[in-house]
Every structure is written in C-alpha cells, then in structure tokens.
Scaffold this motif. Structure first.
Motif, short mmCIF file in Angstrom:
data_model
loop_
_atom_site.label_atom_id
_atom_site.label_comp_id
_atom_site.label_asym_id
_atom_site.label_seq_id
_atom_site.Cartn_x
_atom_site.Cartn_y
_atom_site.Cartn_z
N LEU A 45 0.91 -1.16 -0.02
CA LEU A 45 -0.02 -0.05 0.04
C LEU A 45 0.89 1.29 0.07
CD1 LEU A 45 -2.95 1.11 0.07
CD2 LEU A 45 -2.76 0.94 2.69
N GLU A 46 0.82 2.04 -1.12
CA GLU A 46 1.47 3.23 -1.25
C GLU A 46 1.06 4.33 -0.68
OE1 GLU A 46 2.86 4.02 -5.14
OE2 GLU A 46 3.81 2.00 -5.41
N VAL A 47 0.94 4.32 0.74
CA VAL A 47 0.34 5.72 1.51
C VAL A 47 1.55 6.00 2.71
CG1 VAL A 47 -1.48 6.86 3.06
CG2 VAL A 47 -2.01 4.85 1.20
N ASP A 48 1.95 7.35 2.74
CA ASP A 48 3.05 7.66 3.70
C ASP A 48 2.21 7.57 4.96
OD1 ASP A 48 3.77 9.93 5.58
OD2 ASP A 48 5.31 9.51 4.50
N HIS A 116 -9.72 5.80 -3.93
CA HIS A 116 -9.87 4.57 -4.63
C HIS A 116 -8.18 4.22 -4.90
CE1 HIS A 116 -10.26 2.02 -8.14
NE2 HIS A 116 -9.97 2.79 -8.80
N PHE A 117 -7.91 3.36 -4.47
CA PHE A 117 -6.61 2.45 -4.82
C PHE A 117 -6.53 1.22 -5.68
CE2 PHE A 117 -5.86 4.64 -0.80
CZ PHE A 117 -4.59 5.14 -0.80
N LEU A 142 -3.08 5.75 -4.76
CA LEU A 142 -4.40 6.30 -4.76
C LEU A 142 -4.62 6.77 -6.39
CD1 LEU A 142 -6.61 7.68 -3.42
CD2 LEU A 142 -5.23 10.01 -3.10
N LYS A 143 -5.73 6.68 -6.72
CA LYS A 143 -6.01 6.83 -8.32
C LYS A 143 -7.01 7.75 -8.26
CE LYS A 143 -3.09 3.71 -9.70
NZ LYS A 143 -1.86 3.91 -10.31
N ASN A 144 -7.43 8.44 -7.29
CA ASN A 144 -8.47 9.65 -7.30
C ASN A 144 -7.88 10.83 -6.84
OD1 ASN A 144 -9.00 8.66 -4.85
ND2 ASN A 144 -11.08 8.56 -5.26
N ASP A 256 -2.34 23.56 -0.33
CA ASP A 256 -1.20 23.07 -0.21
C ASP A 256 -1.46 21.67 -0.89
OD1 ASP A 256 0.16 24.82 1.56
OD2 ASP A 256 -1.38 24.35 3.08
N VAL A 257 -0.39 21.20 -1.62
CA VAL A 257 -0.37 19.89 -2.36
C VAL A 257 0.73 18.77 -1.89
CG1 VAL A 257 -0.44 18.96 -4.53
CG2 VAL A 257 -1.11 21.52 -4.33
N ASN A 258 0.16 17.90 -1.41
CA ASN A 258 1.17 16.78 -1.11
C ASN A 258 0.78 15.46 -1.88
OD1 ASN A 258 1.10 18.52 1.07
ND2 ASN A 258 2.59 17.14 2.09
N LYS A 259 1.98 14.68 -2.12
CA LYS A 259 1.74 13.41 -2.89
C LYS A 259 1.17 12.25 -1.44
CE LYS A 259 3.47 10.77 -6.55
NZ LYS A 259 2.13 11.27 -7.31
N VAL A 260 0.13 11.54 -1.90
CA VAL A 260 -0.18 10.76 -0.66
C VAL A 260 0.85 9.61 -0.28
CG1 VAL A 260 -1.82 8.96 -0.12
CG2 VAL A 260 -2.80 11.34 -0.82
N SER A 261 1.31 9.29 -1.43
CA SER A 261 2.28 8.05 -1.20
C SER A 261 3.54 8.35 -0.70
CB SER A 261 2.79 7.29 -2.65
OG SER A 261 3.46 8.27 -3.47
#
Length: 440
Positions: A45-48, A116-117, A142-144, A256-261
C-alpha cells in the motif's frame, strides 16, 4: 511500507508438485486447469504513514479489505474475485494468460471518504496442472483526487452563519463542504475522479462582514494521487479609501499539495486562480440559495487573451440569463492567432439528464457520430466544414439550443465555451435559466 505476504502453501500444492515430477508434462499446456498459490501474492500500500494516520478516509486502510480480481487477458474480463482476507490458499483457474488487479473502493465521480486505490500485476500464464507461485509484489496507489477544506481562524471571526464551499473537478459532480467537513482538526476529505486534463474549481459562499460573498477559484493540472488542502482566508484591501468603498473585503484561497504516497509537498501555499470577484448580491439578484454565476471577462478587457468574443445580435449578456424560445445567442468570434482557432469546446452542465450525452462538444475535433447533428439540427458547423480548426472569424449561432432548452421545461443550463489559439485561451460562460414550462 513492507509488503503483506501470505506464506502458506497447502498440502494440495505439494501433492501436485510431486505428481508433476513423477509424470512430467509433454511441454507447457494452456488447456485444462491450473492453480495460483496465495503465497505468490504480495500487496503493498503506497501511503505515507503520516498522512494515513492523520487524514480521515485513509486512517482505516487495510489491505485485507482490498478486492483481488483475476482478469483473463484474452477477454479482459474478471473470472474470479475475492476480498484479500478471503482469498483461498489455492485458486483454480482455467489455463490461460492472466493479470491480477487489486482495488479498494469504486472510482466514483465524487464521494466523501472514498479513496480509490488500485494496483495491477504483470501478465502471467496459468498452465494446466501447474502451480503459479512466483509473482512480484503489487503496489497499490491512490488513483483519485483527495480534497479537504479549511477556513482560516481570522476569516471565521468575520463570518455570520455557516458558509459552504462547493468543489468539483472538471465539470463533474460537485461536493459541498459544510461545517461538519471543515470545522475540525481533522477535516473530512472529498474524493474526485481524475479524468484527463484536470481542473479543480472551488466556490465559497457565505456572509462575511455583513456582505454575501461569492468567490470562485480554480486550480489547473490537478493530478490523481495528490491531496489538495484548500485554505480560505479573509483578504482586506489596504488603502486610504478602505472602508469607504463597496467590495473592499474578499475571500481568497491558497492550496497545499502533498503526494499521498510520500507526503512530499508538490506545491506549497500556492494561491488559487481567480474566476470572479463578486462581493455582494445585487439588490435584484438571483433567488437565495441559487448558485452565483461567474462573470467572465468581456471582449473589451485588455487582459483577455485568446480569441475575442462579441455578442453582436444576441439578446443575452455574459453570465446569467432568463431565456425563451425566441432568445438569440449569436457570438462573433475572432482569432489573431497565427494558425487561427486551435481550441473550440462547448461544455454543458445541465439540471436535465436529457443533455447528458451532450456535456462536451468539440468543434475542432468533433465526434464523427455527431457530425450530422452538428451540421443539421444544431447548426454549429457550416455545411462545407467538419471542423472550425484554423478559422479566423466565426459567426456562431446557438439560438436553436434555446428552443430545445425551453422544450425541456423549467431548469438551469450552464454553457461554458472554451476558446484557444496561439495568443492564449479565453473562456466565457452563460447560465441559461428556463423559468416556465414552454412545452405545453
């Protein structure tokens, strides 16, 4: 995050393996039945962890809740599907070529707490009487698009009642962020489908310092897999006339934009683009609760780039209009671009589902199936042309639409016309309101 591997090989796999040694096959076979071992499947699962632990909608993620689909690559259809926690130790499959798709939640157009993953394996063969037990780890990301809203504490001091922020991506279904979504240390996020080139739009509506404020902000190049945290704050003009003029208060927004992974900032404290700055409802404006409509720049605005638009013989104005079957909407469009018009689209957002199939009309690269209607019934293309690409001057008459809208009965229909050439882009917008049933 460490992959979740299930290292279980049941007795059946050992029996089949020994049989395959005692009675070797005459070459690989893609007929009959083969087997897939659960031990071959690793899911990552690619989530920080920081985002996962502090963001509603992500905190309860567990790969055991993910769906596992075995897709036959010949038919591109799932042949078996399990929740990962219920995946058998051995899955029996008809011999053939497969891929595995691991998903969590449906990719809905817009929904609360709906991340949605998805992850997809490489293609692999299942051979008759053999066990597939070697497959790389499947990474699910995450794809959405994840969006949360925050109201600055200083802004809250000047607000009466409970403001609403409506958010949508492209021209899709909106979500309305209310107090329960933004009034907490852990805001409730909305999730939006990312479809092609993505634009996020947010509209603030509320009473600030006694004035009804409506602000519309946009952000381009929105990407799936990112968390967009929108912060709205009070902006007061500083100057000697402040307080003596109308409209000296407005609501701005930053993102603020953060990459979820990875929880890595993609863009920090970036201001959102303005669409319009109305600060008070006019004395005879739309009914309370009606969505305010952006006022696009007029053709005389010296800052407007891209093709210019003049209303010519029209009986409407830019923005909001009550229409009848006799309403005229005629646009004279001119391009100074070296190659003429390069973009010409009509985006339709309607309260009537009848227009669902016409939500986007591209007149530079039209859908071949629509050409007959574009030439005939709608009259949007000249008889001798299948595209408006390269045109310098276009006399564009969409009055026929007004009769059609009136036949649909009472409703609201937003028409967004997107134009572009080598000098830039221009977008104009109309809200056509049918306030009585003309079909009788």
């Amino acid at each position: 995050m460490k992959a979740k591997n299930i290292n279980i090989i049941c007795g059946l796999s050992l029996i089949l393996a020994s049989c395959s040694v005692e009675t070797p096959f005459q070459g690989p076979s893609l007929q009959g039945e083969g087997y897939f071992s659960k031990s071959a499947l690793g899911v990552e699962l690619e989530v920080d962890e920081t985002i996962k632990s502090t963001r509603a909608g992500l905190s309860n993620l567990n790969v055991d809740d993910f769906d596992v689909k075995f897709i036959n690559t010949s038919s591109n259809q799932p042949v078996k599907q399990f929740m990962l926690r219920d995946l058998p130790d051995i899955v029996t499959l008809s011999a053939g070529n497969y891929r595995i798709e691991v998903t969590y939640n449906e990719d809905q157009e817009a929904a609360w707490n709906n991340p949605h993953f998805k992850g997809v394996s490489r293609n692999f063969d299942v051979r008759a009487n053999e066990i597939t037990s070697d497959l790389e780890t499947i990474s699910c990301s995450l794809k959405n698009v994840m969006v949360s809203v925050v109201l600055d504490s200083e802004l809250l001091k000047h607000i009466e009642g409970e403001p609403e922020i409506e958010v949508w991506v492209n021209q899709g279904q909106p979500l309305t962020f209310k107090k329960e979504h933004y009034d907490s240390s852990n805001p409730i996020p909305g999730f939006f489908k990312q479809d092609g080139v993505c634009t996020l739009t947010a509209q603030f509506r509320g009473n600030v310092d006694g004035s009804q404020i409506s602000e519309i902000k946009t952000l381009d190049n929105v990407e799936a897999g990112n968390h967009y945290r929108l912060t709205f704050y009070r902006h007061s003009y500083q100057g000697e006339d402040q307080g003596n003029i109308e409209g000296d208060i407005k609501v701005d927004a930053k993102v603020d934009v953060n990459k979820v992974s990875t929880n890595v900032p993609e863009d920090e404290d970036k201001p959102l683009d303005d669409v319009t700055w109305p600060t008070e409802e006019p004395e005879e404006g739309p009914d309370p609760g009606q969505t305010p409509t952006p006022n696009p720049p007029t053709p005389d605005d010296p800052e407007t780039e891209g093709p210019s638009v003049d209303l010519g013989e029209s009986t409407v104005e830019f923005g909001e209009n009550i229409v009848t079957p006799d309403t005229k909407v005629i646009l004279d469009i001119h391009s100074d671009g070296e190659n003429g018009i390069e973009t010409f689209k009509i985006i339709i957002v309607s309260s009537d589902e009848t227009l669902a199939d016409m939500k986007e009309i591209d007149l530079v690269s039209p859908n071949p199936e629509m050409l007959d209607d574009l030439h005939g019934f709608l009259g949007l293309l000249p008889d001798d042309k299948d595209t408006l690409a390269g045109e310098k001057d276009v006399h564009f008459d969409i009055s026929k639409f007004m009769s059609m809208l009136c036949m649909l009965g009472e409703g609201t229909h937003k028409f967004i016309i997107q134009l572009g050439d080598s000098t830039g882009e221009n977008e104009i917008e109309f809200l056509f309101i049918v306030d009585q049933d003309w079909s009788e």
